[in-house]
Design a protein around this motif. Structure first.
Motif, PDB file in Angstrom:
ATOM      1  N   THR A 207       0.458  -1.070  -0.158  1.00 15.47           N
ATOM      2  CA  THR A 207       0.010   0.123   0.360  1.00 15.47           C
ATOM      3  C   THR A 207       1.342   1.213  -0.273  1.00 15.47           C
ATOM      4  N   MET A 208       1.831   1.482   0.934  1.00  8.55           N
ATOM      5  CA  MET A 208       3.108   2.383   0.689  1.00  8.55           C
ATOM      6  C   MET A 208       3.525   2.314  -0.788  1.00  8.55           C
ATOM      7  N   MET A 209       3.605   1.638  -1.164  1.00  7.29           N
ATOM      8  CA  MET A 209       4.006   1.507  -2.798  1.00  7.29           C
ATOM      9  C   MET A 209       3.067   2.365  -4.063  1.00  7.29           C
ATOM     10  N   LYS A 210       1.923   1.785  -3.543  1.00 11.08           N
ATOM     11  CA  LYS A 210       0.376   1.745  -4.196  1.00 11.08           C
ATOM     12  C   LYS A 210       0.645   2.734  -4.454  1.00 11.08           C
ATOM     13  N   PHE A 211       0.492   3.759  -3.125  1.00  9.74           N
ATOM     14  CA  PHE A 211      -0.151   5.677  -2.914  1.00  9.74           C
ATOM     15  C   PHE A 211       0.949   6.774  -3.839  1.00  9.74           C
ATOM     16  N   ALA A 236     -12.187  12.715 -18.936  1.00  7.82           N
ATOM     17  CA  ALA A 236     -11.904  11.483 -19.524  1.00  7.82           C
ATOM     18  C   ALA A 236     -10.774  11.341 -19.875  1.00  7.82           C
ATOM     19  N   GLU A 237     -10.124  12.862 -19.760  1.00 10.84           N
ATOM     20  CA  GLU A 237      -8.686  12.324 -19.520  1.00 10.84           C
ATOM     21  C   GLU A 237      -7.778  12.269 -19.089  1.00 10.84           C
ATOM     22  N   GLN A 238      -8.256  12.867 -17.884  1.00 16.74           N
ATOM     23  CA  GLN A 238      -8.112  12.770 -16.844  1.00 16.74           C
ATOM     24  C   GLN A 238      -7.932  11.682 -15.972  1.00 16.74           C
ATOM     25  N   LEU A 239      -9.143  10.944 -16.129  1.00 15.36           N
ATOM     26  CA  LEU A 239      -9.455   9.363 -15.855  1.00 15.36           C
ATOM     27  C   LEU A 239      -8.164   8.278 -16.335  1.00 15.36           C
ATOM     28  N   ALA A 240      -8.397   8.247 -17.525  1.00  8.02           N
ATOM     29  CA  ALA A 240      -7.065   7.334 -17.899  1.00  8.02           C
ATOM     30  C   ALA A 240      -5.491   8.231 -17.449  1.00  8.02           C
ATOM     31  N   VAL A 241      -5.175   9.174 -17.224  1.00  9.25           N
ATOM     32  CA  VAL A 241      -3.768   8.826 -16.700  1.00  9.25           C
ATOM     33  C   VAL A 241      -3.875   8.499 -15.606  1.00  9.25           C
ATOM     34  N   THR A 242      -5.096   8.863 -14.413  1.00 12.00           N
ATOM     35  CA  THR A 242      -5.740   7.938 -13.049  1.00 12.00           C
ATOM     36  C   THR A 242      -4.944   6.618 -13.375  1.00 12.00           C
ATOM     37  N   PHE A 243      -5.645   5.654 -14.690  1.00 14.45           N
ATOM     38  CA  PHE A 243      -6.001   4.676 -14.452  1.00 14.45           C
ATOM     39  C   PHE A 243      -3.928   4.023 -15.404  1.00 14.45           C
ATOM     40  N   VAL A 244      -3.373   4.559 -16.056  1.00 15.03           N
ATOM     41  CA  VAL A 244      -1.985   4.398 -15.422  1.00 15.03           C
ATOM     42  C   VAL A 244      -0.982   4.464 -15.037  1.00 15.03           C
ATOM     43  N   ALA A 245      -1.637   5.727 -14.830  1.00 16.26           N
ATOM     44  CA  ALA A 245      -0.321   5.589 -13.027  1.00 16.26           C
ATOM     45  C   ALA A 245      -0.906   4.136 -12.009  1.00 16.26           C
ATOM     46  N   GLY A 246      -1.818   3.861 -11.996  1.00 14.62           N
ATOM     47  CA  GLY A 246      -2.193   2.726 -11.046  1.00 14.62           C
ATOM     48  C   GLY A 246      -1.784   2.429 -11.223  1.00 14.62           C
ATOM     49  N   VAL A 251       2.215  -2.433 -10.836  1.00 15.15           N
ATOM     50  CA  VAL A 251       3.644  -3.646 -11.253  1.00 15.15           C
ATOM     51  C   VAL A 251       4.731  -2.899  -9.725  1.00 15.15           C
ATOM     52  N   PHE A 252       4.713  -2.861  -9.765  1.00 17.66           N
ATOM     53  CA  PHE A 252       6.199  -2.283  -8.138  1.00 17.66           C
ATOM     54  C   PHE A 252       5.096  -2.795  -7.289  1.00 17.66           C
ATOM     55  N   CYS A 253       4.255  -2.421  -6.654  1.00 15.73           N
ATOM     56  CA  CYS A 253       3.542  -3.438  -5.671  1.00 15.73           C
ATOM     57  C   CYS A 253       3.511  -4.603  -6.045  1.00 15.73           C
ATOM     58  N   ALA A 254       2.978  -4.949  -6.650  1.00 21.64           N
ATOM     59  CA  ALA A 254       3.517  -6.782  -7.016  1.00 21.64           C
ATOM     60  C   ALA A 254       5.324  -7.469  -6.674  1.00 21.64           C
ATOM     61  N   VAL A 255       5.281  -6.777  -7.296  1.00 23.39           N
ATOM     62  CA  VAL A 255       7.112  -7.319  -6.785  1.00 23.39           C
ATOM     63  C   VAL A 255       7.341  -7.165  -5.264  1.00 23.39           C
ATOM     64  N   VAL A 256       6.919  -6.028  -4.514  1.00 22.29           N
ATOM     65  CA  VAL A 256       7.263  -5.620  -3.614  1.00 22.29           C
ATOM     66  C   VAL A 256       7.192  -6.700  -2.581  1.00 22.29           C
ATOM     67  N   SER A 257       5.709  -6.939  -2.849  1.00 22.47           N
ATOM     68  CA  SER A 257       4.647  -7.683  -1.958  1.00 22.47           C
ATOM     69  C   SER A 257       4.631  -9.527  -1.728  1.00 22.47           C
ATOM     70  N   HIS A 258       5.212  -9.730  -3.238  1.00 22.92           N
ATOM     71  CA  HIS A 258       5.384 -10.971  -3.355  1.00 22.92           C
ATOM     72  C   HIS A 258       5.053 -12.357  -2.193  1.00 22.92           C
ATOM     73  N   PRO A 259       7.158 -11.414  -1.943  1.00 21.63           N
ATOM     74  CA  PRO A 259       7.871 -12.686  -0.946  1.00 21.63           C
ATOM     75  C   PRO A 259       6.174 -12.607   0.201  1.00 21.63           C
ATOM     76  N   ILE A 295       1.809  -9.929 -11.016  1.00 22.03           N
ATOM     77  CA  ILE A 295       1.820  -8.611 -11.289  1.00 22.03           C
ATOM     78  C   ILE A 295       0.855  -8.393 -12.330  1.00 22.03           C
ATOM     79  N   ILE A 296      -0.093  -9.019 -13.255  1.00 18.90           N
ATOM     80  CA  ILE A 296      -0.204  -9.377 -14.014  1.00 18.90           C
ATOM     81  C   ILE A 296      -2.402  -8.707 -13.377  1.00 18.90           C
ATOM     82  N   MET A 297      -2.304  -9.373 -12.299  1.00 21.65           N
ATOM     83  CA  MET A 297      -3.463  -9.602 -11.261  1.00 21.65           C
ATOM     84  C   MET A 297      -3.587  -8.023 -10.906  1.00 21.65           C
TER      85      MET A 297
END
Length: 334
Positions: A207-211, A236-246, A251-259, A295-297
Motif C-alpha cells: 500500500t505504501m508503494m501503491k499510494f 475522461a483524459e484525467q481518468l485515463a491518466v489515473t488508470f495509467v498511473a495506477g 507493477v511495483f506493488c506486486a514485486v514488493v509484496s509478493h514474498p 503482476i498481471i493481477m
C-alpha cells in the motif's frame, strides 16, 4: 486548477482544517461536500469499498490459480496449466471458489485503506505546514498509507484466512457459510488472525508503494507526458491518466509484496504453521512462485481501483485538489 471531475479544487470555508494542504491552493466554486468533512470522508470510504471489493472479486479466478501455484507448485506449474487443472478438477464453477469472503474482506479493507489514507494525509499535512508538506510529500504519502493499511488489514484478515482455506485446501469447505464456522470450531478465533502479521508484511509495503508511486506518477505524467495542463484536460483524459498511473504503481506493488503474499497463502492453508517456518521451508526461490500472475493481477487491480475511486469522486462531485504544487513563499505572495 481543475480536478479529474472537471471541477475546481475547493476553497476552504475555514483556514483551520486546511492550513497544511499545500496542494489545495486555488480558489474554487462550492462543491456538494466540504473537503475534510465527515460526509466527504465517508464517501471516500465508500469509493474505497467499491474499488477494492469489486476489483478483487472480479479477479478471483486468477487469484485462485496464483494461490494454488504458491502452495502446490508441483501440481499447478503455471498460469495456463493452473487454469486447466482447476477446470478439470472442479469445473468452471471452481474458478469462482472464495468469491464471497473475497468480496466482503476486501470491501472492508477498501473502506479503511482509502478512507483513513485521506484522513492521515490531511492531518499530517496540517502538522507539517504547506512548505514541509510539499517538500516531504513522498514521505507524507508513505506514512499516511502505512497507517491506513495497518487498520485495513485487521479488517481484512478474517476473510482472507477463510478465502485461502476455501481455495487451497481440497474438501475443507466450498462456501463462506461452511468454512468460517468450521474454522472457529476447530481452531478458535486464532484461525482468523494468525495471518495478520504476515498480512501486514505483505500489505503495508504494497500500500505504501501503491499510494506514493501513484501520487508521484500522476505528477510525472502531467509534467512530462500529457501535452496540456491538468486544468485543461477533460474528465475522461484525467481518468485515463489515473488508470495509467495506477497500473504503473501496481507493477511495483506486486514485486514488493509478493514474498509475503506467498507466506500468507501457505500459512492460512496449514494448521499450526508459523510465518518463519513457512519462509524457511519455501526458501528464496519458493517465495517468488506465481510472481508473473501476481503482476498481471495486481497491475490490473490497482489501475481499476484508482479508476473506480476517482470515478466515485467525480460522481458525487467531491472536491479533489490538483496535483501537488510548490506553495508560494510569503515574499512572492506579497
Amino acid at each position: 486548477m481543475r480536478d479529474a471531475g472537471g471541477c475546481r479544487a475547493p476553497q476552504a470555508r475555514s483556514l483551520g482544517p486546511l492550513k497544511g494542504r499545500f496542494w489545495a491552493a486555488a480558489a474554487a466554486k462550492e462543491q456538494s461536500y466540504e473537503y475534510g468533512s465527515t460526509r466527504y470522508l465517508l464517501l471516500c470510504g465508500l469509493g474505497g469499498m467499491l474499488s477494492c471489493g469489486l476489483t478483487h472479486t472480479a479477479v478471483v479466478p486468477l487469484d485462485l490459480v496464483k494461490c494454488r501455484m504458491q502452495v502446490d507448485p508441483a501440481k499447478y506449474k503455471g498460469i495456463v496449466l493452473g487454469f486447466g487443472v482447476t477446470v478439470r478438477d472442479d469445473g468452471l464453477r471452481g474458478l469462482a471458489r472464495g468469491w464471497a469472503p473475497t468480496f466482503l474482506g476486501y470491501s472492508l479493507q477498501g473502506l479503511f485503506k482509502f478512507g483513513l489514507y485521506e484522513v492521515f494525509k490531511m492531518r499530517y499535512a496540517e502538522l507539517l505546514g504547506p512548505e514541509k508538506a510539499y517538500r516531504w510529500r513522498t514521505g507524507l504519502y508513505l506514512a499516511a498509507s502505512a497507517g491506513a493499511e495497518f487498520f485495513a488489514d485487521v479488517a481484512l484478515a478474517p476473510m482472507e484466512a477463510v478465502k485461502v482455506r476455501i481455495q487451497t485446501q481440497p474438501g475443507f469447505a466450498g462456501t463462506l457459510r461452511a468454512a468460517a464456522p468450521r474454522m472457529y470450531r476447530e481452531e478458535g478465533p486464532r484461525a482468523f488472525y494468525k495471518g495478520v502479521a504476515p498480512l501486514w508484511l505483505r500489505q503495508i509495503p504494497y500500500t505504501m508503494m501503491k499510494f506514493a508511486c501513484f501520487e508521484r506518477t500522476v505528477e510525472a505524467l502531467y509534467e512530462h507526458v500529457v501535452p496540456k495542463p491538468q486544468s485543461q484536460c477533460t474528465k475522461a483524459e484525467q481518468l485515463a491518466v489515473t488508470f495509467v498511473a495506477g497500473y504503473i504503481a501496481g507493477v511495483f506493488c506486486a514485486v514488493v509484496s509478493h514474498p509475503a503474499d506467498s507466506v500468507v497463502s501457505v500459512l492460512n492453508k496449514e494448521k499450526g504453521s508459523s510465518a518463519l517456518g513457512v519462509l524457511q521451508r519455501l526458501g528464496f526461490a519458493g517465495v517468488w512462485k506465481g510472481l508473473f500472475a501476481r503482476i498481471i493481477m495486481i497491475g490490473t487491480l490497482t489501475a481499476l481501483q484508482w479508476f473506480i475511486y476517482d470515478s466515485v469522486k467525480v460522481y458525487f462531485k467531491l472536491p479533489r485538489p490538483p496535483v501537488a504544487q510548490a506553495p508560494k513563499s510569503p515574499k512572492k505572495q506579497k
